[in-house]
Design a protein around this motif. Structure first.
Motif, PDB file in Angstrom:
ATOM      1  N   GLU A   1      -2.882  -6.372  24.384  1.00 11.84           N
ATOM      2  CA  GLU A   1      -4.328  -6.366  24.158  1.00 11.84           C
ATOM      3  C   GLU A   1      -4.748  -5.121  23.384  1.00 11.84           C
ATOM      4  O   GLU A   1      -5.543  -5.195  22.437  1.00 11.84           O
ATOM      5  CB  GLU A   1      -5.082  -6.452  25.490  1.00 11.84           C
ATOM      6  N   LEU A   2      -4.227  -3.968  23.799  1.00 15.19           N
ATOM      7  CA  LEU A   2      -4.535  -2.737  23.082  1.00 15.19           C
ATOM      8  C   LEU A   2      -3.959  -2.767  21.668  1.00 15.19           C
ATOM      9  O   LEU A   2      -4.595  -2.297  20.712  1.00 15.19           O
ATOM     10  CB  LEU A   2      -3.990  -1.533  23.852  1.00 15.19           C
ATOM     11  N   LEU A   3      -2.763  -3.300  21.517  1.00 20.02           N
ATOM     12  CA  LEU A   3      -2.148  -3.389  20.194  1.00 20.02           C
ATOM     13  C   LEU A   3      -3.015  -4.217  19.252  1.00 20.02           C
ATOM     14  O   LEU A   3      -3.209  -3.844  18.085  1.00 20.02           O
ATOM     15  CB  LEU A   3      -0.751  -4.003  20.296  1.00 20.02           C
ATOM     16  N   ALA A   4      -3.546  -5.338  19.740  1.00 17.06           N
ATOM     17  CA  ALA A   4      -4.404  -6.188  18.900  1.00 17.06           C
ATOM     18  C   ALA A   4      -5.640  -5.418  18.439  1.00 17.06           C
ATOM     19  O   ALA A   4      -6.059  -5.532  17.275  1.00 17.06           O
ATOM     20  CB  ALA A   4      -4.811  -7.440  19.671  1.00 17.06           C
ATOM     21  N   ARG A   5      -6.213  -4.608  19.319  1.00 20.76           N
ATOM     22  CA  ARG A   5      -7.383  -3.803  18.946  1.00 20.76           C
ATOM     23  C   ARG A   5      -7.001  -2.729  17.927  1.00 20.76           C
ATOM     24  O   ARG A   5      -7.748  -2.467  16.983  1.00 20.76           O
ATOM     25  CB  ARG A   5      -7.983  -3.167  20.194  1.00 20.76           C
ATOM     26  N   CYS A   6      -5.845  -2.115  18.119  1.00 22.85           N
ATOM     27  CA  CYS A   6      -5.374  -1.102  17.170  1.00 22.85           C
ATOM     28  C   CYS A   6      -5.199  -1.699  15.784  1.00 22.85           C
ATOM     29  O   CYS A   6      -5.659  -1.124  14.781  1.00 22.85           O
ATOM     30  CB  CYS A   6      -4.062  -0.504  17.674  1.00 22.85           C
ATOM     31  N   ILE A   7      -4.558  -2.852  15.696  1.00 17.55           N
ATOM     32  CA  ILE A   7      -4.339  -3.498  14.404  1.00 17.55           C
ATOM     33  C   ILE A   7      -5.662  -3.863  13.751  1.00 17.55           C
ATOM     34  O   ILE A   7      -5.852  -3.688  12.540  1.00 17.55           O
ATOM     35  CB  ILE A   7      -3.429  -4.731  14.573  1.00 17.55           C
ATOM     36  N   ALA A   8      -6.608  -4.362  14.544  1.00 20.84           N
ATOM     37  CA  ALA A   8      -7.928  -4.698  13.992  1.00 20.84           C
ATOM     38  C   ALA A   8      -8.607  -3.457  13.414  1.00 20.84           C
ATOM     39  O   ALA A   8      -9.230  -3.523  12.344  1.00 20.84           O
ATOM     40  CB  ALA A   8      -8.800  -5.333  15.077  1.00 20.84           C
TER      41      ALA A   8
ATOM     42  N   GLN B   1       0.844  -1.185   0.000  1.00 20.57           N
ATOM     43  CA  GLN B   1       0.000   0.000   0.000  1.00 20.57           C
ATOM     44  C   GLN B   1       0.890   1.250   0.000  1.00 20.57           C
ATOM     45  O   GLN B   1       2.036   1.212   0.443  1.00 20.57           O
ATOM     46  CB  GLN B   1      -0.879   0.018   1.255  1.00 20.57           C
ATOM     47  N   PRO B   2       0.390   2.395  -0.460  1.00 20.45           N
ATOM     48  CA  PRO B   2       1.220   3.610  -0.437  1.00 20.45           C
ATOM     49  C   PRO B   2       1.383   4.223   0.949  1.00 20.45           C
ATOM     50  O   PRO B   2       2.256   5.070   1.142  1.00 20.45           O
ATOM     51  CB  PRO B   2       0.463   4.567  -1.377  1.00 20.45           C
ATOM     52  N   ILE B   3       0.572   3.801   1.913  1.00 21.86           N
ATOM     53  CA  ILE B   3       0.587   4.387   3.254  1.00 21.86           C
ATOM     54  C   ILE B   3       0.974   3.320   4.268  1.00 21.86           C
ATOM     55  O   ILE B   3       0.477   2.193   4.233  1.00 21.86           O
ATOM     56  CB  ILE B   3      -0.803   4.954   3.619  1.00 21.86           C
ATOM     57  N   ALA B   4       1.848   3.691   5.201  1.00 23.33           N
ATOM     58  CA  ALA B   4       2.203   2.812   6.309  1.00 23.33           C
ATOM     59  C   ALA B   4       1.728   3.434   7.609  1.00 23.33           C
ATOM     60  O   ALA B   4       2.080   4.579   7.922  1.00 23.33           O
ATOM     61  CB  ALA B   4       3.713   2.587   6.363  1.00 23.33           C
ATOM     62  N   ALA B   5       0.924   2.702   8.356  1.00 24.85           N
ATOM     63  CA  ALA B   5       0.574   3.105   9.713  1.00 24.85           C
ATOM     64  C   ALA B   5       1.702   2.656  10.632  1.00 24.85           C
ATOM     65  O   ALA B   5       1.985   1.450  10.737  1.00 24.85           O
ATOM     66  CB  ALA B   5      -0.749   2.478  10.141  1.00 24.85           C
ATOM     67  N   VAL B   6       2.360   3.587  11.277  1.00 27.74           N
ATOM     68  CA  VAL B   6       3.476   3.292  12.179  1.00 27.74           C
ATOM     69  C   VAL B   6       2.939   3.299  13.606  1.00 27.74           C
ATOM     70  O   VAL B   6       2.480   4.331  14.098  1.00 27.74           O
ATOM     71  CB  VAL B   6       4.614   4.312  12.018  1.00 27.74           C
ATOM     72  N   VAL B   7       2.986   2.134  14.247  1.00 24.91           N
ATOM     73  CA  VAL B   7       2.432   1.958  15.591  1.00 24.91           C
ATOM     74  C   VAL B   7       3.561   1.582  16.536  1.00 24.91           C
ATOM     75  O   VAL B   7       4.267   0.593  16.301  1.00 24.91           O
ATOM     76  CB  VAL B   7       1.353   0.857  15.611  1.00 24.91           C
TER      77      VAL B   7
END
Length: 297
Positions: free
Chosen positions: A15-22, A2-8
């Motif tokens: 647990e919060l990370l899993a929700r963010c990725i979803a 994709q042209p955009i990368a979400a940097v987390v």
């Protein structure tokens, strides 16, 4: 790709990370790849990322905790060097609504190519605005609110959903990793807004699901968190000295007011708290971290 990368950036909050990725995978009308910087978590984050593996998900583990600032510097650099056209920055407790990215891209078309960055409206889990993520209309004043649909001119924003083009990173450099925590987002966004118009996008909404709703106030915070404030007062010097004499006056007045709050409050360890404010101010005067660009070592 994709042209955009979400940097987390994440650290021991799987647990919060899993929700963010979803939430990132559930974006409607626009999509992105996901680059997670795992700051050497010890809670099973690495195992979680394996279970969520896919062509849209990459992860980096520097082998030690670089702090939020170091994590964003690493992640943004990796995304730009990998060839992504834009980056979308957020903490692991950021939960973008399904249309958050699409709203940012619509605003980008509206404001034109010469913008610096775009920032989302951050809400708490109850739907109220998160006061700690309210953008600034000047270096000293928050924006008034999020009424209307027009983009709101802003000069500072947090890393709870910040969107910018890779070419902007190449022009202005990376976040200052040496900050470790606190003020890295304010400094980075202000560095850009001094030269280019930047905006808050009310229609782009995210939930900032803070796990620990602790107060950011040295006069009221718990003793176990006091060491963090050494970064806060040191890094703020780097940020506000860029505003010239007005910035120095702001720094002195702010730190003096915080000292008054400590002296008149009911907190323990008043001497220690005062010492942190003023020794960290002095450390900031001597602190001149370099601004690196992607690929520079």
């Amino acid at each position: 790709m994709q042209p955009i990368a979400a940097v987390v950036v994440t650290y021991n909050r799987k647990e919060l990370l899993a929700r963010c990725i979803a939430c990132l995978r559930g974006q409607q009308g626009a999509g992105c790849d996901i680059l997670v910087v795992d700051n050497a978590s010890t809670d099973g984050t690495a195992e979680l990322l394996k279970t969520l593996a896919g062509p849209d998900l990459q992860s980096l583990n520097p082998g030690r905790n670089l702090g939020g600032a170091g994590g964003f510097a690493l992640g943004v650099e990796a995304a730009v060097e990998a060839g992504y056209e834009a980056v979308w920055l957020m903490d692991d407790d950021t939960l973008p609504e399904p249309g958050a990215l699409a709203a940012l891209l619509r605003c980008e078309k509206e404001v034109g190519e010469n913008y610096g960055w775009l920032s989302s409206r951050a809400l708490d889990p109850d739907g109220n605005d998160q006061p700690m993520n309210r953008q600034r209309r000047t270096p000293y004043q928050d924006i008034a609110g999020y009424e209307g649909e027009a983009p709101i001119p802003s000069v500072m924003a947090s890393f709870v959903s910040l969107f910018l083009r890779a070419e902007t990173v190449r022009d202005f450099g990376l976040p200052i990793g040496e900050f470790f925590i606190w003020s890295d987002d304010w400094e980075f966004t202000r560095r850009i807004s001094r030269k280019r118009p930047c905006y808050t996008v009310p229609q782009s909404r995210v939930v900032h699901a803070m796990k620990n709703k602790t107060v950011v106030n040295i006069a009221k915070d718990t003793p176990d968190r006091l060491s963090r404030y050494r970064y806060f007062y040191r890094n703020d010097v780097v940020l506000y000295r860029g505003e010239g004499p007005a910035g120095w006056l702001w720094l002195l007045c702010k730190d003096a007011w915080h000292s008054v709050q400590v002296l008149t409050g009911k907190c323990p360890d008043k001497g220690k708290r005062l010492g942190i404010i003023w020794t960290s101010f002095g450390a900031g005067v001597r602190f001149h971290p370099p601004i690196r660009r992607p690929g520079e070592r």
